[in-house]
Write a protein that holds these residues in place. Sequence first.
Motif, short mmCIF file in Angstrom:
data_model
loop_
_atom_site.label_atom_id
_atom_site.label_comp_id
_atom_site.label_asym_id
_atom_site.label_seq_id
_atom_site.Cartn_x
_atom_site.Cartn_y
_atom_site.Cartn_z
N UNK A 47 23.39 43.42 -93.84
CA UNK A 47 22.04 43.16 -94.39
C UNK A 47 21.81 41.66 -94.54
N UNK A 48 22.50 40.88 -93.72
CA UNK A 48 22.37 39.42 -93.79
C UNK A 48 20.96 38.99 -93.39
N UNK A 49 20.39 38.05 -94.17
CA UNK A 49 19.10 37.48 -93.82
C UNK A 49 19.33 36.45 -92.70
N UNK A 50 19.04 36.83 -91.48
CA UNK A 50 19.35 35.96 -90.35
C UNK A 50 18.49 34.70 -90.34
N UNK A 52 33.29 32.23 -91.96
CA UNK A 52 32.84 30.90 -92.38
C UNK A 52 33.43 29.82 -91.49
N UNK A 53 34.71 29.91 -91.19
CA UNK A 53 35.37 28.90 -90.35
C UNK A 53 34.78 28.88 -88.94
N UNK A 54 34.51 30.07 -88.40
CA UNK A 54 33.93 30.15 -87.06
C UNK A 54 32.52 29.57 -87.05
N UNK A 55 31.77 29.82 -88.11
CA UNK A 55 30.41 29.27 -88.20
C UNK A 55 30.45 27.74 -88.27
N UNK A 56 31.40 27.20 -89.00
CA UNK A 56 31.53 25.74 -89.08
C UNK A 56 31.86 25.15 -87.72
N UNK A 80 19.93 29.60 -80.12
CA UNK A 80 20.88 30.34 -80.95
C UNK A 80 20.39 31.78 -81.07
N UNK A 81 21.29 32.71 -80.78
CA UNK A 81 20.97 34.14 -80.90
C UNK A 81 21.95 34.77 -81.88
N UNK A 82 21.40 35.44 -82.88
CA UNK A 82 22.23 36.09 -83.89
C UNK A 82 21.96 37.59 -83.85
N UNK A 83 23.04 38.36 -83.76
CA UNK A 83 22.94 39.82 -83.77
C UNK A 83 23.33 40.35 -85.14
N UNK A 84 22.49 41.22 -85.67
CA UNK A 84 22.78 41.80 -86.98
C UNK A 84 23.99 42.72 -86.86
N UNK A 129 26.19 34.94 -81.52
CA UNK A 129 27.25 35.44 -82.39
C UNK A 129 26.67 36.46 -83.37
N UNK A 130 27.57 37.11 -84.10
CA UNK A 130 27.17 38.16 -85.03
C UNK A 130 26.85 37.57 -86.40
N UNK A 131 26.03 38.27 -87.15
CA UNK A 131 25.67 37.80 -88.50
C UNK A 131 26.87 37.88 -89.44
#
Length: 278
Positions: free
Chosen positions: A205-208, A174-178, A196-200, A168-170
């Motif tokens: 500028x999220x700290x992944x 919030x609801x989707x992350x939960x 888990x793979x996170x795309x910036x 998922x994207x950075x």
Amino acid sequence: MTALCTIKHLCQATRNENRYAKRFFGTLLTQTAQKWLFSPFWTVVPDPRKSALFGLTQAFCTNEKSHAQPKRKAAFGSVGRRIPYRILHVINQDGESLGNMHRAEALRLMDENGLKLVLLRENVEPPVYRLMTGQQIHEEQLKRAEKKKASPKQVLFQTGVVQKELSFSSSIAKNDLETKTKQIAVWIEKKHHVKITIRQAKGGSTDMFMLFDQILETVSEKATYLSKPKVAREGVSTCVLRHMSDKELKEHQKMEIKKNNTVKKDENEDLKSNELHQ
């Protein structure tokens, strides 16, 4: 004398015919590299795939049955004017059903409104097509691509451990992350590995790495890192979570108890200090 010469020539001709016949059929029977078959036009052609000596073939056809290739799912997009079905169920660009109609009528509506026909469902009677704008098609293609990337994948290792995958994207809401962390907790409970793979996100500028720690915190009672967060490539980071072993669970519980006792002790000392100052 003439009769003797004639008989002699006939005998010689007979021997020559026998010799040529034996040579021809002997070569034919001993030849194993190539087998022969006759076409409907009675032309002798070599065919190394045939085990029989002679046979008949069909015109313009191979002697082996062609295996039908499995039909691949067509990519979402405009079908143009290539519609193999006579009767269609058509939906307009607003999602409203226009009912069943002949394909000529559907093409007329497409041309009059400057739209494109898109196949939605083929395995129904009649097939369902939708009239869409180019922008609608592009947006739907982006949605499907994003959904495909975000869909969980499963890998089974030789050890018997199942590895689930999430991407998922950075900039995830919030609801989707939960929702995703709850799914991770279910997989961890089943002792699966979770990659888990996170795309910036573009311009983000999220700290992944902090996001990984936040996810681990939700399942920290039973999970730990199998592979710590790392940068896979530019703008993409990954990690792998696993269920703790029994020994690790006991150690974790001891540490939690110790941590709670320390917190209670500090609270009591602060309370006593406040009472003394009063």
